[in-house]
Design a protein around this motif. Structure first.
Motif, PDB file in Angstrom:
ATOM      1  N   PRO A 127       0.792  -1.232   0.000  1.00  0.00           N
ATOM      2  CA  PRO A 127       0.000   0.000   0.000  1.00  0.00           C
ATOM      3  C   PRO A 127       0.826   1.284   0.000  1.00  0.00           C
ATOM      4  CG  PRO A 127      -0.287  -1.212   2.061  1.00  0.00           C
ATOM      5  CD  PRO A 127       0.500  -2.090   1.147  1.00  0.00           C
ATOM      6  N   ALA A 128       2.007   1.278   0.581  1.00  0.00           N
ATOM      7  CA  ALA A 128       2.810   2.506   0.619  1.00  0.00           C
ATOM      8  C   ALA A 128       3.258   2.927  -0.771  1.00  0.00           C
ATOM      9  CB  ALA A 128       4.028   2.322   1.520  1.00  0.00           C
ATOM     10  N   THR A 129       3.377   1.976  -1.699  1.00  0.00           N
ATOM     11  CA  THR A 129       3.839   2.320  -3.049  1.00  0.00           C
ATOM     12  C   THR A 129       2.797   3.089  -3.839  1.00  0.00           C
ATOM     13  OG1 THR A 129       3.089   0.233  -4.003  1.00  0.00           O
ATOM     14  CG2 THR A 129       5.374   0.326  -3.197  1.00  0.00           C
ATOM     15  N   VAL A 130       1.553   3.038  -3.421  1.00  0.00           N
ATOM     16  CA  VAL A 130       0.506   3.785  -4.122  1.00  0.00           C
ATOM     17  C   VAL A 130      -0.006   4.939  -3.264  1.00  0.00           C
ATOM     18  CG1 VAL A 130      -0.210   1.975  -5.717  1.00  0.00           C
ATOM     19  CG2 VAL A 130      -1.200   2.033  -3.438  1.00  0.00           C
ATOM     20  N   GLY A 131       0.806   5.382  -2.307  1.00  0.00           N
ATOM     21  CA  GLY A 131       0.516   6.588  -1.550  1.00  0.00           C
ATOM     22  C   GLY A 131      -0.470   6.449  -0.411  1.00  0.00           C
ATOM     23  N   GLN A 132      -0.767   5.252   0.016  1.00  0.00           N
ATOM     24  CA  GLN A 132      -1.701   5.087   1.117  1.00  0.00           C
ATOM     25  C   GLN A 132      -1.025   5.373   2.451  1.00  0.00           C
ATOM     26  OE1 GLN A 132      -3.523   1.208   0.784  1.00  0.00           O
ATOM     27  NE2 GLN A 132      -5.230   2.108  -0.307  1.00  0.00           N
ATOM     28  N   VAL A 133      -1.825   5.800   3.398  1.00  0.00           N
ATOM     29  CA  VAL A 133      -1.341   6.023   4.758  1.00  0.00           C
ATOM     30  C   VAL A 133      -1.405   4.683   5.484  1.00  0.00           C
ATOM     31  CG1 VAL A 133      -1.802   7.193   6.935  1.00  0.00           C
ATOM     32  CG2 VAL A 133      -2.105   8.417   4.777  1.00  0.00           C
ATOM     33  N   LEU A 134      -0.290   4.315   6.115  1.00  0.00           N
ATOM     34  CA  LEU A 134      -0.219   3.065   6.862  1.00  0.00           C
ATOM     35  C   LEU A 134      -0.243   3.364   8.351  1.00  0.00           C
ATOM     36  CD1 LEU A 134       2.706   1.327   4.928  1.00  0.00           C
ATOM     37  CD2 LEU A 134       0.271   1.103   4.504  1.00  0.00           C
ATOM     38  N   THR A 135      -0.927   2.515   9.097  1.00  0.00           N
ATOM     39  CA  THR A 135      -0.934   2.673  10.554  1.00  0.00           C
ATOM     40  C   THR A 135      -0.641   1.320  11.196  1.00  0.00           C
ATOM     41  OG1 THR A 135      -3.324   2.305  10.645  1.00  0.00           O
ATOM     42  CG2 THR A 135      -2.579   4.583  10.573  1.00  0.00           C
ATOM     43  N   TYR A 136       0.086   1.391  12.286  1.00  0.00           N
ATOM     44  CA  TYR A 136       0.359   0.211  13.092  1.00  0.00           C
ATOM     45  C   TYR A 136       0.470   0.695  14.532  1.00  0.00           C
ATOM     46  CZ  TYR A 136       2.404  -4.116  14.770  1.00  0.00           C
ATOM     47  OH  TYR A 136       2.636  -5.279  15.456  1.00  0.00           O
ATOM     48  N   ASP A 137      -0.438   0.229  15.373  1.00  0.00           N
ATOM     49  CA  ASP A 137      -0.537   0.709  16.748  1.00  0.00           C
ATOM     50  C   ASP A 137      -0.578   2.237  16.747  1.00  0.00           C
ATOM     51  OD1 ASP A 137      -0.649  -1.844  17.823  1.00  0.00           O
ATOM     52  OD2 ASP A 137       1.501  -1.954  18.188  1.00  0.00           O
ATOM     53  N   ASP A 138       0.436   2.883  17.343  1.00  0.00           N
ATOM     54  CA  ASP A 138       0.423   4.350  17.453  1.00  0.00           C
ATOM     55  C   ASP A 138       1.312   5.021  16.401  1.00  0.00           C
ATOM     56  OD1 ASP A 138       2.775   3.397  18.501  1.00  0.00           O
ATOM     57  OD2 ASP A 138       2.734   4.651  20.291  1.00  0.00           O
ATOM     58  N   ILE A 139       1.757   4.254  15.392  1.00  0.00           N
ATOM     59  CA  ILE A 139       2.621   4.797  14.348  1.00  0.00           C
ATOM     60  C   ILE A 139       1.799   5.029  13.082  1.00  0.00           C
ATOM     61  CG2 ILE A 139       4.659   4.406  12.905  1.00  0.00           C
ATOM     62  CD1 ILE A 139       5.642   2.463  15.103  1.00  0.00           C
ATOM     63  N   VAL A 140       1.957   6.198  12.476  1.00  0.00           N
ATOM     64  CA  VAL A 140       1.278   6.535  11.226  1.00  0.00           C
ATOM     65  C   VAL A 140       2.344   6.936  10.212  1.00  0.00           C
ATOM     66  CG1 VAL A 140      -0.380   8.069  10.101  1.00  0.00           C
ATOM     67  CG2 VAL A 140      -0.783   7.330  12.461  1.00  0.00           C
ATOM     68  N   LEU A 141       2.340   6.276   9.062  1.00  0.00           N
ATOM     69  CA  LEU A 141       3.292   6.556   8.000  1.00  0.00           C
ATOM     70  C   LEU A 141       2.516   7.024   6.772  1.00  0.00           C
ATOM     71  CD1 LEU A 141       6.365   4.558   6.939  1.00  0.00           C
ATOM     72  CD2 LEU A 141       4.640   4.999   5.230  1.00  0.00           C
ATOM     73  N   ASP A 142       2.803   8.235   6.325  1.00  0.00           N
ATOM     74  CA  ASP A 142       2.178   8.787   5.124  1.00  0.00           C
ATOM     75  C   ASP A 142       3.209   8.755   4.010  1.00  0.00           C
ATOM     76  OD1 ASP A 142       1.132  10.363   3.070  1.00  0.00           O
ATOM     77  OD2 ASP A 142       0.057  11.673   4.464  1.00  0.00           O
ATOM     78  N   ALA A 143       3.067   7.807   3.084  1.00  0.00           N
ATOM     79  CA  ALA A 143       4.052   7.618   2.019  1.00  0.00           C
ATOM     80  C   ALA A 143       4.074   8.782   1.041  1.00  0.00           C
ATOM     81  CB  ALA A 143       3.765   6.322   1.267  1.00  0.00           C
ATOM     82  N   GLU A 144       2.938   9.443   0.875  1.00  0.00           N
ATOM     83  CA  GLU A 144       2.882  10.542  -0.087  1.00  0.00           C
ATOM     84  C   GLU A 144       3.631  11.777   0.405  1.00  0.00           C
ATOM     85  OE1 GLU A 144      -0.479  12.699  -2.833  1.00  0.00           O
ATOM     86  OE2 GLU A 144      -0.983  10.922  -1.691  1.00  0.00           O
TER      87      GLU A 144
END
Length: 173
Positions: A127-144
């Protein structure tokens, strides 16, 4: 930024293969090419792709057999396969999907629709390769935007750390 998504095209018709490669590369994908089933299987072992675009009707090892072999192995069964075929009967579509193809596209096809189907498969596996925001517990990664927060606090990560975190968040465990 996440590593460029990798698409393998397995197509025996050179013109079709090159049109697909051109359009995928224009969309920002890294593309590998194989002109038959044996070569496709070898490419998957040497450099596993994120998505495979696979022609059904090829000499020697057919696309349906390539699909069957890849889905039978634990290290390749989760690679999405988009089957391309001139076979348009429902029974053929069902056979392709039941063999393990994740999607089935009938030739002739719309290039823009096929690109959308490739992106759709990528959303499932990377999902990160197509710009989606990833979440895991309290971590949020915005690839875009290339931003990471933990408990709403921004984290500073270098490119290598960002890629690693994105990989771990895409495939936890």
């Amino acid at each position: 930024m996440p590593q460029q998504p990798h698409v393998l095209i397995v197509e025996d018709e050179a013109a079709q293969r090159e049109v697909l490669a051109y359009n995928l590369e224009a969309e920002g994908f890294r593309v590998s090419r194989a002109e038959n089933g044996d070569e496709g299987l070898l490419c998957v072992q040497e450099d596993p792709p994120d998505v495979i675009v696979l022609d059904w009707m090829m000499p020697n090892v057919s696309g349906i057999e390539v699909c069957r072999r890849l889905k039978a192995k634990s290290n390749t069964r989760n690679i999405p396969i988009i089957m391309l075929s001139a076979r348009s009967e429902d029974v053929d579509k069902v056979r392709g999907l039941e063999t393990g193809a994740d999607d089935y596209v009938v030739k002739p096809y719309s290039v823009s629709e096929l690109m959308a189907r490739v992106r759709s498969q990528l959303r499932r596996v990377r999902p990160a390769t197509v710009g989606q925001v990833l979440t895991y517990d309290d971590i949020v990664l915005d690839a875009e935007t290339h931003r990471v927060t933990r408990n709403d606090n921004p984290l500073k990560l270098g490119p290598t750390e960002f890629r690693l975190l994105s990989t771990f968040m895409e495939k936890p465990g």
